[in-house]
Design an enzyme around this catalytic site. Structure first.
Site, PDB file in Angstrom:
ATOM      1  N   GLY A 156       0.763  -1.245   0.000  1.00 38.21           N
ATOM      2  CA  GLY A 156       0.000   0.000   0.000  1.00 38.21           C
ATOM      3  C   GLY A 156       0.787   1.285   0.000  1.00 38.21           C
ATOM      4  O   GLY A 156       0.219   2.361  -0.240  1.00 38.21           O
ATOM      5  N   GLY A 187       3.778  -3.543  -3.711  1.00 36.70           N
ATOM      6  CA  GLY A 187       3.624  -3.679  -5.160  1.00 36.70           C
ATOM      7  C   GLY A 187       4.098  -2.407  -5.830  1.00 36.70           C
ATOM      8  O   GLY A 187       5.240  -2.282  -6.276  1.00 36.70           O
ATOM      9  N   ARG A 188       3.217  -1.415  -5.809  1.00 35.21           N
ATOM     10  CA  ARG A 188       3.481  -0.144  -6.491  1.00 35.21           C
ATOM     11  C   ARG A 188       4.811   0.489  -6.098  1.00 35.21           C
ATOM     12  O   ARG A 188       5.525   1.002  -6.948  1.00 35.21           O
ATOM     13  CB  ARG A 188       2.334   0.817  -6.146  1.00 35.21           C
ATOM     14  CG  ARG A 188       2.364   2.124  -6.900  1.00 35.21           C
ATOM     15  CD  ARG A 188       1.349   3.128  -6.312  1.00 35.21           C
ATOM     16  NE  ARG A 188       0.110   2.522  -5.931  1.00 35.21           N
ATOM     17  CZ  ARG A 188      -1.001   2.518  -6.683  1.00 35.21           C
ATOM     18  NH1 ARG A 188      -1.018   3.101  -7.850  1.00 35.21           N
ATOM     19  NH2 ARG A 188      -2.104   1.925  -6.246  1.00 35.21           N
ATOM     20  N   CYS A 207     -12.443   3.904 -28.584  1.00 32.04           N
ATOM     21  CA  CYS A 207     -13.746   4.551 -28.754  1.00 32.04           C
ATOM     22  C   CYS A 207     -14.509   4.608 -27.438  1.00 32.04           C
ATOM     23  O   CYS A 207     -15.479   3.868 -27.229  1.00 32.04           O
ATOM     24  CB  CYS A 207     -14.532   3.835 -29.833  1.00 32.04           C
ATOM     25  SG  CYS A 207     -13.733   4.059 -31.412  1.00 32.04           S
ATOM     26  N   TYR A 242       0.673  -1.492 -12.257  1.00 31.55           N
ATOM     27  CA  TYR A 242      -0.718  -1.531 -12.710  1.00 31.55           C
ATOM     28  C   TYR A 242      -0.883  -0.884 -14.086  1.00 31.55           C
ATOM     29  O   TYR A 242      -1.912  -0.292 -14.391  1.00 31.55           O
ATOM     30  CB  TYR A 242      -1.654  -0.882 -11.672  1.00 31.55           C
ATOM     31  CG  TYR A 242      -1.489  -1.478 -10.292  1.00 31.55           C
ATOM     32  CD1 TYR A 242      -1.937  -2.761 -10.017  1.00 31.55           C
ATOM     33  CD2 TYR A 242      -0.840  -0.779  -9.263  1.00 31.55           C
ATOM     34  CE1 TYR A 242      -1.760  -3.327  -8.764  1.00 31.55           C
ATOM     35  CE2 TYR A 242      -0.655  -1.342  -8.012  1.00 31.55           C
ATOM     36  CZ  TYR A 242      -1.127  -2.618  -7.763  1.00 31.55           C
ATOM     37  OH  TYR A 242      -0.951  -3.174  -6.525  1.00 31.55           O
TER      38      TYR A 242
END
Ligand code: LLP
Length: 413
Positions: free
Chosen positions: A239, A275-276, A342, A371
């Site tokens: 986190g 993670g990030r 689109c 991500y």
């Protein structure tokens, strides 16, 4: 120092000029820096030093085999959420014995594969899941090691789509039910309580919610120990946020202080699931400008990357800096950078002051290592981007660009 510096006006990844990669591999392409990945991983182990936590990289942030292999080589474990991620980890040479498995919807097949592989912990998210795990354990004649993921019911103060520890969230077991569930687990022959787990959300930019959550969870850990549950691991989730534009997340040292302080009386072996913070700022997405388009209302820059390649802006209104590979001088105008998909939400950068980008020019979306590719899709039948890993002056393609015929692999006309 950034691993993506400008040198003589040209954006580089380490020592490699990014235009060279774009010209050789095409665009859109994700580019990662080995030095940035390595530094981010080492910063965590150094900040926690003597506590020697098990650093389980959260595979969902970026699951490229080369990145998994790199972290495995640095001694990392893995946080997975599916059988597919387990297979990737093993294929990349990661150790099952350093792998923890979270997620509210593990199937029995996935549990069986993970138990047979010998993973460290199942992070269990409901009473029924615990029963299913027990059934799997008994079938395999083993006791599956588990930690309950408890929901500390703390507001992490992040985007509502990536908050997980709220009372209303689908994740984890309600805090007040945990003691009872651990007690019931003593009667189950297919599982054994080995830890306690929590994760309150992603892109955390303040330490106070983490401090509050971990305080509660550490207290519960001690209570469970007093009740003679043989817990060993306290998994504090991931986190930690990164800087995309002007956020000021806690430094990794500050994060470590908060975690260590909150958990010091537990005697537990810490498990971290970053993670990030390990991969986010270690990657960029290269794109080429297709068209300028001016309407009475706005300047648009149409690029060849779309929301299928980088979903975060469309899904979370996320900000990724958008910078030219060749530095430009001139007067800035306000531009919306849009992709070819689109959908009205296919806006990758909104109202940015830019020297008006010209067709054919190369740009990069920064902080795209987490991500980005892992959430890419084939929407609009667009092949997914290539991925490149840079190491000093060297670089290599670590995932080929999808080919058109890959788009219908497995289909029958
Ligand atoms: N552990 C668990 C149980 C998680 O659910 C997550 C992320 C992590 C660890 C890793 O969190 P991190 O250190 O990366 O914050 N797609 C979103 C983020 C979703 C996060 C999901 N869970 C985004 O692009 O912002």
């Amino acid at each position: 120092m950034s691993s993506f510096p400008y040198r003589k006006g040209v954006l580089h990844a380490e020592a490699v000029p990014l235009p060279a990669i774009a010209d050789a591999v095409g665009t859109p392409t994700y580019v990662y820096s080995t030095a940035a990945l390595t530094q981010a991983f080492r910063a965590v182990t150094e900040a926690f030093s003597d506590a020697r936590p098990l650093v389980c990289y959260s595979v969902k942030a970026n699951s490229n085999l080369a990145i998994l292999r790199l972290f495995a080589g640095l001694g990392g474990g893995f946080d997975i959420v599916s059988g597919g991620e387990l297979a990737r980890v093993r294929h990349a040479g990661g150790e099952a014995a350093k792998t923890v498995f979270a997620g509210v919807g593990k199937t029995q097949e996935e549990m069986e594969a993970a138990l047979a592989a010998g993973i460290l912990l199942f992070n269990v998210e409901s009473a029924e899941e615990l029963e299913a795990l027990d059934a799997v354990g008994r079938r395999l004649g083993r006791r599956a090691p588990f930690a309950l993921r408890v929901n500390p019911e703390v507001d992490p103060r992040t985007h509502r789509y990536i908050a997980t520890g709220l009372k209303t969230s689908k994740f984890g077991v309600p805090f007040e039910e945990a003691v009872d569930l651990y007690a019931r687990s003593k009667k189950l022959k297919g599982v054994r309580a080995a830890g306690l787990d929590c994760h309150i959300g992603s892109q955390l930019t303040q330490s106070s919610p983490l401090r509050a959550a971990l305080g509660k969870v550490a207290g519960l850990y001690q209570e469970l120990k007093a009740q003679k549950h043989a817990l060993e691991y306290l998994d504090v989730g991931g986190g930690l946020g990164i800087t995309y534009s002007d956020e000021t997340p806690p430094s990794v040292e500050e994060y470590a202080r908060v975690v260590l302080n909150a958990t010091k009386d537990t005697g537990a072996r810490l498990v971290l699931e970053p993670g990030r913070s390990l991969v986010g700022n270690a990657g960029v997405l290269l794109t080429r400008v297709l068209y300028r388009k001016q309407t009475p209302a706005k300047h648009f820059t149409v690029v060849d990357a779309g929301m299928n390649d980088l979903l975060r802006p469309a899904l979370y209104e996320a900000h990724h800096a958008f910078v030219p590979l060749l530095k430009r001088r001139g007067k800035a105008v306000e531009v919306d950078v849009v992709g070819p998909v689109c959908e009205s939400t296919d806006v990758l950068a909104k109202a940015r002051p830019l020297v008006l980008p010209q067709a054919g020019e190369l740009y990069a979306f920064l902080s795209a290592g987490a991500y980005g590719m892992s959430m890419a899709s084939n929407y609009n039948s667009r092949p997914r981007p290539a991925e490149v890993l840079v190491d000093g002056e060297a670089w290599r393609v670590v995932r080929e660009r999808e080919r058109t015929e890959d788009l219908w692999r497995g289909e029958r006309a």
